[in-house]
Design a protein around this motif. Structure first.
Motif, PDB file in Angstrom:
ATOM      1  N   ILE A 128     -34.454  32.761 -33.526  1.00 47.28           N
ATOM      2  CA  ILE A 128     -34.497  31.427 -32.930  1.00 47.28           C
ATOM      3  C   ILE A 128     -34.355  31.580 -31.624  1.00 47.28           C
ATOM      4  N   VAL A 129     -33.279  32.470 -30.907  1.00 47.90           N
ATOM      5  CA  VAL A 129     -33.189  32.730 -29.435  1.00 47.90           C
ATOM      6  C   VAL A 129     -34.682  33.278 -29.190  1.00 47.90           C
ATOM      7  N   MET A 130     -35.011  34.245 -29.674  1.00 45.64           N
ATOM      8  CA  MET A 130     -36.155  35.086 -29.189  1.00 45.64           C
ATOM      9  C   MET A 130     -37.480  33.988 -29.361  1.00 45.64           C
ATOM     10  N   GLY A 131     -37.567  33.282 -30.375  1.00 48.27           N
ATOM     11  CA  GLY A 131     -38.651  32.199 -30.285  1.00 48.27           C
ATOM     12  C   GLY A 131     -38.517  31.208 -29.293  1.00 48.27           C
ATOM     13  N   VAL A 132     -37.350  30.603 -29.018  1.00 47.72           N
ATOM     14  CA  VAL A 132     -37.193  29.915 -27.666  1.00 47.72           C
ATOM     15  C   VAL A 132     -37.726  30.436 -26.568  1.00 47.72           C
ATOM     16  N   ALA A 133     -37.135  31.813 -26.487  1.00 50.53           N
ATOM     17  CA  ALA A 133     -37.663  32.418 -25.162  1.00 50.53           C
ATOM     18  C   ALA A 133     -39.269  32.529 -24.927  1.00 50.53           C
ATOM     19  N   ASP A 134     -39.845  32.868 -26.156  1.00 56.15           N
ATOM     20  CA  ASP A 134     -41.122  33.208 -26.275  1.00 56.15           C
ATOM     21  C   ASP A 134     -41.925  31.814 -25.801  1.00 56.15           C
ATOM     22  N   LEU A 135     -41.204  30.559 -26.078  1.00 59.88           N
ATOM     23  CA  LEU A 135     -41.800  29.358 -25.788  1.00 59.88           C
ATOM     24  C   LEU A 135     -41.567  28.835 -24.431  1.00 59.88           C
ATOM     25  N   TRP A 136     -40.633  29.526 -23.870  1.00 60.95           N
ATOM     26  CA  TRP A 136     -39.955  29.038 -22.800  1.00 60.95           C
ATOM     27  C   TRP A 136     -40.923  28.757 -21.604  1.00 60.95           C
ATOM     28  N   GLU A 137     -41.836  29.748 -21.135  1.00 63.19           N
ATOM     29  CA  GLU A 137     -42.831  29.779 -20.039  1.00 63.19           C
ATOM     30  C   GLU A 137     -44.094  29.547 -20.613  1.00 63.19           C
ATOM     31  N   LYS A 140     -47.868  28.243 -20.851  1.00 65.74           N
ATOM     32  CA  LYS A 140     -48.755  27.649 -19.806  1.00 65.74           C
ATOM     33  C   LYS A 140     -49.727  26.540 -20.670  1.00 65.74           C
ATOM     34  N   SER A 141     -50.425  25.866 -20.170  1.00 66.83           N
ATOM     35  CA  SER A 141     -51.254  24.888 -20.919  1.00 66.83           C
ATOM     36  C   SER A 141     -52.368  25.850 -22.008  1.00 66.83           C
ATOM     37  N   GLY A 142     -52.299  25.070 -23.131  1.00 60.38           N
ATOM     38  CA  GLY A 142     -53.400  25.950 -24.007  1.00 60.38           C
ATOM     39  C   GLY A 142     -52.743  27.308 -24.591  1.00 60.38           C
ATOM     40  N   GLU A 143     -51.620  27.769 -24.388  1.00 67.34           N
ATOM     41  CA  GLU A 143     -51.159  29.084 -24.765  1.00 67.34           C
ATOM     42  C   GLU A 143     -49.907  28.807 -25.609  1.00 67.34           C
TER      43      GLU A 143
END
Length: 88
Positions: free
Chosen positions: A57-66, A68-71
Motif C-alpha cells: 500500500i505504501v509503495m502504491g501510494v508513492a507510485d501515485l503520489w507524483e 501527471k495528467s493522463g499517467e
C-alpha cells in the motif's frame, strides 16, 4: 491496524512527518484507490492489513503520489508484491 495508521505509514514512506496533516486528504484518496485495486486483483480483505500488504500500500501510494495528467502507473515491484499477496 486501520486506515489512520496506514496514512501515517504512507507519510513515512513519502518522507513526511507523521504530524503533518495538510496532506492527509490526498493520501486517503490514493490509499482508497490502492486498496481497491488490491482487492480487485484478488487480495482477500483479511490480508489487506498484513505486514506485506502495508508495504505494498505504501509503495502504491508513492507510485501515485507524483501523477501527471493522463499517467497512472504502478511500479513493477508493486505488481510483483501484489501478485505474491493475492496468490498467497
Amino acid at each position: 491496524m486501520n486506515d489512520e495508521i496506514l496514512v501515517g505509514e504512507c507519510k513515512k514512506g513519502l518522507g513526511y512527518s507523521v504530524k503533518t496533516t495538510a496532506i492527509d486528504g490526498v493520501i486517503k484518496q490514493k490509499l482508497m484507490a490502492v486498496k481497491g485495486y488490491m482487492l480487485g486483483a484478488g487480495v482477500p480483505e483479511e490480508k489487506i492489513y498484513s505486514d506485506l500488504a502495508v508495504g505494498i500500500i505504501v509503495m502504491g501510494v508513492a507510485d501515485l503520489w507524483e501523477l501527471k495528467s493522463g499517467e497512472v502507473k504502478f511500479s513493477s515491484a508493486f505488481h510483483t508484491m501484489l501478485s505474491q499477496l493475492a496468490m498467497g
